[in-house]
Design a protein around this motif. Structure first.
Motif, PDB file in Angstrom:
ATOM      1  N   UNK A  29       0.802  -1.223   0.000  1.00 52.35           N
ATOM      2  CA  UNK A  29       0.000   0.000   0.000  1.00 52.35           C
ATOM      3  C   UNK A  29       0.835   1.273   0.000  1.00 52.35           C
ATOM      4  N   UNK A  30       2.162   1.136   0.064  1.00 52.57           N
ATOM      5  CA  UNK A  30       3.012   2.318  -0.092  1.00 52.57           C
ATOM      6  C   UNK A  30       3.795   2.774   1.113  1.00 52.57           C
ATOM      7  N   UNK A  31       3.805   2.001   2.172  1.00 52.95           N
ATOM      8  CA  UNK A  31       4.582   2.402   3.345  1.00 52.95           C
ATOM      9  C   UNK A  31       6.014   1.874   3.258  1.00 52.95           C
ATOM     10  N   UNK A  32       6.916   2.573   3.949  1.00 53.95           N
ATOM     11  CA  UNK A  32       8.280   2.084   4.139  1.00 53.95           C
ATOM     12  C   UNK A  32       8.218   1.209   5.391  1.00 53.95           C
ATOM     13  N   UNK A  33       8.295  -0.079   5.212  1.00 52.03           N
ATOM     14  CA  UNK A  33       8.099  -1.007   6.325  1.00 52.03           C
ATOM     15  C   UNK A  33       9.445  -1.557   6.798  1.00 52.03           C
ATOM     16  N   UNK A  34       9.624  -1.522   8.094  1.00 57.18           N
ATOM     17  CA  UNK A  34      10.765  -2.161   8.738  1.00 57.18           C
ATOM     18  C   UNK A  34      10.193  -3.335   9.513  1.00 57.18           C
ATOM     19  N   UNK A  35      10.546  -4.542   9.084  1.00 61.94           N
ATOM     20  CA  UNK A  35      10.072  -5.745   9.746  1.00 61.94           C
ATOM     21  C   UNK A  35      11.182  -6.303  10.595  1.00 61.94           C
ATOM     22  N   UNK A  36      10.870  -6.593  11.840  1.00 61.15           N
ATOM     23  CA  UNK A  36      11.923  -7.113  12.709  1.00 61.15           C
ATOM     24  C   UNK A  36      11.566  -8.493  13.236  1.00 61.15           C
ATOM     25  N   UNK A  37      12.606  -9.251  13.512  1.00 57.09           N
ATOM     26  CA  UNK A  37      12.494 -10.589  14.095  1.00 57.09           C
ATOM     27  C   UNK A  37      13.902 -11.054  14.463  1.00 57.09           C
ATOM     28  N   UNK A  38      13.971 -12.150  15.191  1.00 56.04           N
ATOM     29  CA  UNK A  38      15.279 -12.745  15.477  1.00 56.04           C
ATOM     30  C   UNK A  38      15.828 -13.434  14.236  1.00 56.04           C
ATOM     31  N   UNK A  39      14.935 -14.008  13.438  1.00 52.64           N
ATOM     32  CA  UNK A  39      15.338 -14.665  12.188  1.00 52.64           C
ATOM     33  C   UNK A  39      14.862 -13.797  11.033  1.00 52.64           C
ATOM     34  N   UNK A  40      15.772 -13.097  10.384  1.00 55.67           N
ATOM     35  CA  UNK A  40      15.362 -12.165   9.329  1.00 55.67           C
ATOM     36  C   UNK A  40      15.361 -12.776   7.928  1.00 55.67           C
ATOM     37  N   UNK A  41      15.805 -14.016   7.795  1.00 56.61           N
ATOM     38  CA  UNK A  41      15.838 -14.635   6.465  1.00 56.61           C
ATOM     39  C   UNK A  41      14.467 -14.620   5.783  1.00 56.61           C
ATOM     40  N   UNK A  42      13.371 -14.994   6.464  1.00 55.30           N
ATOM     41  CA  UNK A  42      12.064 -14.932   5.798  1.00 55.30           C
ATOM     42  C   UNK A  42      11.648 -13.500   5.408  1.00 55.30           C
ATOM     43  N   UNK A  43      12.058 -12.533   6.208  1.00 59.60           N
ATOM     44  CA  UNK A  43      11.737 -11.135   5.876  1.00 59.60           C
ATOM     45  C   UNK A  43      12.516 -10.716   4.639  1.00 59.60           C
ATOM     46  N   UNK A  44      13.779 -11.131   4.557  1.00 60.53           N
ATOM     47  CA  UNK A  44      14.592 -10.839   3.367  1.00 60.53           C
ATOM     48  C   UNK A  44      13.963 -11.469   2.127  1.00 60.53           C
ATOM     49  N   UNK A  45      13.479 -12.688   2.262  1.00 61.80           N
ATOM     50  CA  UNK A  45      12.833 -13.358   1.132  1.00 61.80           C
ATOM     51  C   UNK A  45      11.571 -12.607   0.706  1.00 61.80           C
ATOM     52  N   UNK A  46      10.806 -12.127   1.681  1.00 64.85           N
ATOM     53  CA  UNK A  46       9.607 -11.342   1.375  1.00 64.85           C
ATOM     54  C   UNK A  46       9.986 -10.019   0.716  1.00 64.85           C
ATOM     55  N   UNK A  47      11.071  -9.409   1.179  1.00 63.40           N
ATOM     56  CA  UNK A  47      11.542  -8.150   0.588  1.00 63.40           C
ATOM     57  C   UNK A  47      11.848  -8.334  -0.903  1.00 63.40           C
ATOM     58  N   UNK A  49      10.670 -10.670  -2.897  1.00 64.69           N
ATOM     59  CA  UNK A  49       9.394 -10.926  -3.567  1.00 64.69           C
ATOM     60  C   UNK A  49       8.645  -9.618  -3.831  1.00 64.69           C
ATOM     61  N   UNK A  50       8.609  -8.744  -2.837  1.00 66.88           N
ATOM     62  CA  UNK A  50       7.901  -7.464  -2.994  1.00 66.88           C
ATOM     63  C   UNK A  50       8.582  -6.554  -4.006  1.00 66.88           C
ATOM     64  N   UNK A  51       9.904  -6.565  -3.995  1.00 64.98           N
ATOM     65  CA  UNK A  51      10.660  -5.724  -4.928  1.00 64.98           C
ATOM     66  C   UNK A  51      10.369  -6.109  -6.378  1.00 64.98           C
ATOM     67  N   UNK A  52      10.074  -7.373  -6.595  1.00 66.48           N
ATOM     68  CA  UNK A  52       9.792  -7.857  -7.946  1.00 66.48           C
ATOM     69  C   UNK A  52       8.361  -7.556  -8.401  1.00 66.48           C
ATOM     70  N   UNK A  53       7.504  -7.171  -7.483  1.00 61.19           N
ATOM     71  CA  UNK A  53       6.109  -6.886  -7.829  1.00 61.19           C
ATOM     72  C   UNK A  53       5.977  -5.457  -8.355  1.00 61.19           C
ATOM     73  N   UNK A  54       5.451  -5.342  -9.550  1.00 62.13           N
ATOM     74  CA  UNK A  54       5.279  -4.023 -10.165  1.00 62.13           C
ATOM     75  C   UNK A  54       4.279  -3.161  -9.399  1.00 62.13           C
ATOM     76  N   UNK A  55       3.304  -3.782  -8.750  1.00 66.76           N
ATOM     77  CA  UNK A  55       2.266  -3.013  -8.058  1.00 66.76           C
ATOM     78  C   UNK A  55       2.595  -2.718  -6.594  1.00 66.76           C
ATOM     79  N   UNK A  56       3.805  -3.050  -6.156  1.00 71.13           N
ATOM     80  CA  UNK A  56       4.213  -2.735  -4.787  1.00 71.13           C
ATOM     81  C   UNK A  56       4.644  -1.273  -4.736  1.00 71.13           C
ATOM     82  N   UNK A  57       3.934  -0.478  -3.969  1.00 73.09           N
ATOM     83  CA  UNK A  57       4.179   0.970  -3.901  1.00 73.09           C
ATOM     84  C   UNK A  57       5.175   1.360  -2.813  1.00 73.09           C
ATOM     85  N   UNK A  58       5.483   0.432  -1.907  1.00 77.59           N
ATOM     86  CA  UNK A  58       6.367   0.746  -0.789  1.00 77.59           C
ATOM     87  C   UNK A  58       7.596  -0.127  -0.785  1.00 77.59           C
ATOM     88  N   UNK A  59       8.138  -0.325   0.401  1.00 78.38           N
ATOM     89  CA  UNK A  59       9.359  -1.117   0.526  1.00 78.38           C
ATOM     90  C   UNK A  59       9.365  -1.853   1.860  1.00 78.38           C
TER      91      UNK A  59
END
Length: 191
Positions: A29-47, A49-59
Motif C-alpha cells: 500500500x506504499x509504506x516504508x516497512x521495517x520488519x523485525x524478528x530474530x530470524x530475518x531470512x524470511x523477511x529478506x525473502x519477502x523483501x 518478492x515485494x521488490x519484484x512486484x510491479x504493483x508494490x508501492x512501498x518497501x
C-alpha cells in the motif's frame, strides 16, 4: 490509507504468520516497512518478492532484533531514525507462548513470555511516541496485535500466556488514557 503512503511502519514479529502478512500489505500500500524478528531470512525473502512486484508501492527492510533485549530495541529505533527519519506506525505483532502452567511452570518461561508479550510492546510504543515527538508529529498510530486469550482465560497450560495478553488489553487502554490526557492525536488500537 493514502495519508500513510511514504510513511514509516515498524512491524515486530514480521518473519512469519500475521506479522509477515501485515508487513507485506503495508508495503504493497506504499509504506516504508521495517520488519523485525530474530530470524530475518524470511523477511529478506519477502523483501525480494515485494521488490519484484510491479504493483508494490512501498518497501520492506529486514531488521534483526531480539525483543527480549531493550538495548536491541533502542538500537533498532536508532537504525530506523538514521535510515528513514523515524517511526510513524508501530505494529506490535510479536508474541509467544510456552507450556508453562501456573502450578508448576518454569520461571524462565514465564519471564520470556513477559519480555516478549508485555515489555517489548511497551518499549516499542514508548519509543514510537518519542520518535513522533522528536519530529513534532502528533498523528502516529500504535497497533497492538492481541489474542482471544487477552479477553478470556486460555486452557490450563497457557494461563500465564493469557495473563500476558490481558496485560496488552490493559496497556492499550492505559496508553490511550495517557495520550488523551496529553491531548495527543496519536492513536492506539488493539486487535
Amino acid at each position: 490509507m493514502d495519508r500513510w503512503i511514504g510513511k514509516v511502519a515498524l512491524v515486530t514479529g514480521a518473519s512469519a504468520g500475521m506479522g509477515a502478512a501485515i508487513a507485506e500489505r503495508l508495503a504493497m500500500l506504499g509504506m516504508q516497512v521495517f520488519g523485525c524478528a530474530r530470524n530475518i531470512k524470511p523477511i529478506e525473502e519477502l523483501r525480494v518478492k515485494l521488490k519484484a512486484k510491479a504493483d508494490c508501492k512501498g518497501s520492506l527492510v529486514a531488521l534483526h532484533c531480539d525483543l527480549t533485549q531493550e538495548s536491541q530495541i533502542i538500537g533498532m529505533f536508532s537504525d530506523i531514525k538514521e535510515t528513514a527519519g523515524g517511526v510513524d506506525v508501530c505494529v506490535n505483532n510479536a508474541g509467544l507462548s510456552h507450556k508453562a502452567p501456573l502450578v508448576d511452570g518454569e520461571t524462565e518461561k514465564w519471564r520470556n513470555i513477559l519480555e516478549v508479550n508485555v515489555l517489548a510492546p511497551s518499549i516499542t510504543a514508548r519509543e514510537t511516541i518519542a520518535s513522533l515527538k522528536e519530529r513534532n508529529l502528533d498523528h502516529g498510530h500504535i497497533i497492538h496485535i492481541n489474542s482471544i486469550s487477552g479477553h478470556e482465560v486460555a486452557p490450563a497450560d497457557a494461563h500465564f500466556y493469557s495473563a500476558s495478553k490481558y496485560a496488552i488489553t490493559a496497556l492499550t487502554e492505559g496508553l490511550r488514557v495517557e495520550l488523551h490526557q496529553m491531548k495527543s492525536q496519536i492513536r492506539v488500537s488493539v486487535s
